[in-house]
Design an enzyme around this catalytic site. Structure first.
Site, short mmCIF file in Angstrom:
data_model
loop_
_atom_site.label_atom_id
_atom_site.label_comp_id
_atom_site.label_asym_id
_atom_site.label_seq_id
_atom_site.Cartn_x
_atom_site.Cartn_y
_atom_site.Cartn_z
N GLY A 1 -42.51 -28.09 24.57
CA GLY A 1 -41.15 -27.70 24.26
C GLY A 1 -40.14 -28.62 24.90
CB CYS A 2 -36.61 -29.33 24.10
SG CYS A 2 -36.00 -27.66 23.79
CE1 TYR A 3 -32.79 -25.84 28.31
CE2 TYR A 3 -33.61 -24.32 26.65
CZ TYR A 3 -32.55 -24.89 27.34
OH TYR A 3 -31.26 -24.52 27.05
#
Length: 349
Positions: free
Chosen positions: A152-154
């Site tokens: 994921g991005c985070y």
């Protein structure tokens, strides 16, 4: 010269999918042979994305496994949560390589996935089969496999900022606090009140407090690297900008460590990895400095007064946090140089 690999993109009308198109068009070893959408099949993709006019003339294909198999060697799944859990196994059984950008295969426990994502999980055998593609940490595991789960991005920004210190035992994992902020493109292209201009403009909003679905993904990796269960405080914020994530991380330092010590540790850990840049002492990065690129920039400040370290890690959420890392994982999967098709300078200002 070897024949280019044929790539299909499922979910081409989302931000992650259209960013994959932008990146793969520049890739010397890839031909995009199918752009796919379940919502608008039969429509030219440039109708929804005019910036692709006369660049990509393809008409969107429907989601049809035999059709995809006839057109592609590798499939990128840039789909909403819950879709890839059913689709990826079919594509793998058809003999295709799969890189999933959704969150359906990041968590190894189906029970944990269902709790946080509110969708039925994929079968256990496929959760076990998917290799977690945090390229700078697990790049060796990615090489030669046929199924990658893109982080994921985070988690990408956060884990790249934390893993070296956690793995070295330099910080107390029980004290980690993560304060993360994202531009509105992280919410996708769909309309909602939260990312409506009048709601987010001149606003700063914490959301999904203690409930964000990326919490177990971050804790899963940190627990693996620490060799013990790690539980974190992770708070996300929406910022009125289009792209970018800044993850500001706080933790108690174990032993006597300086800024120079952290710089040396991180530079050695990421040695030879072209997309992680460590800032010099006294410098911390901003999101604008990685905009449009596959870079993750990291800076530090050790506070002798409190005995804590502040780690600041920034990425472009659509590139390094999604499409760019997926291309990087494709490169590793295929045995190419990991920077192939990605070695471009950030856009500035």
């Amino acid at each position: 010269m070897t024949q280019p690999i044929r790539a299909a993109i499922v979910g081409s009308t989302g931000y992650g999918g259209v960013e994959l198109i932008r990146l793969l068009l520049q890739h010397p070893h890839v031909d995009i042979t199918s752009v796919i959408s379940s919502s608008t099949p039969g429509v030219p993709i440039a109708n929804g994305f005019p910036h692709l006019n006369e660049i990509v003339t393809d008409t969107l294909d429907a989601v049809d496994v035999p059709l995809i198999r006839s057109k592609a060697d590798v499939v990128f799944l840039a789909t909403p949560a819950g879709v890839a859990a059913n689709l990826a196994p079919q594509l793998l059984e058809a003999g295709l390589k799969v890189i999933d950008i959704s969150g359906d295969f990041r968590l190894k426990s189906g029970e944990v996935y269902e709790k946080w994502y509110k969708h039925k999980p994929a079968a256990d055998e496929y959760l076990a089969k998917a290799v977690y593609g945090l390229a700078e940490v697990y790049g060796e595991e990615v090489k030669g496999v046929d199924f990658i789960s893109n982080p994921g991005c985070y988690p990408t920004a956060t884990l790249l900022g934390l893993v070296p210190a956690v793995k070295a035992g330099w910080i107390d994992p029980a004290t980690i606090i993560i304060d993360a902020k994202s531009g509105v493109s992280g919410a996708g292209r769909g309309l909602s009140l939260t990312n409506h201009f009048a709601e987010i403009n001149e606003n700063f909003l914490a959301y999904k407090v203690n409930k964000h679905q990326h919490i177990p993904e971050i804790e899963q990796v940190l627990s693996r690297e620490a060799g013990q269960e790690v539980i974190t405080t992770f708070t996300t914020h929406l910022v009125p900008m289009t792209r970018g994530i800044q993850s500001t991380i706080y933790a108690t330092v174990k032993g006597k460590r300086s800024d120079e010590d952290f710089l040396e540790l991180y530079r050695e850990f990421y040695k030879g990895r072209p997309f992680v840049r460590i800032r010099p002492k006294g410098k911390v990065p901003g999101t604008k400095e990685v905009w449009g690129s596959n870079y993750c920039d990291i800076g530090f400040s050790v506070d002798d007064r409190t005995g804590r370290v502040t780690i600041v890690s920034v990425i472009d959420n659509v590139v390094k946090g999604a499409a760019g890392q997926a291309v990087q994982n494709l490169n590793l999967m295929m045995g190419w140089d990991e920077a192939t098709g990605l070695a471009f300078t950030p856009v500035y200002p």
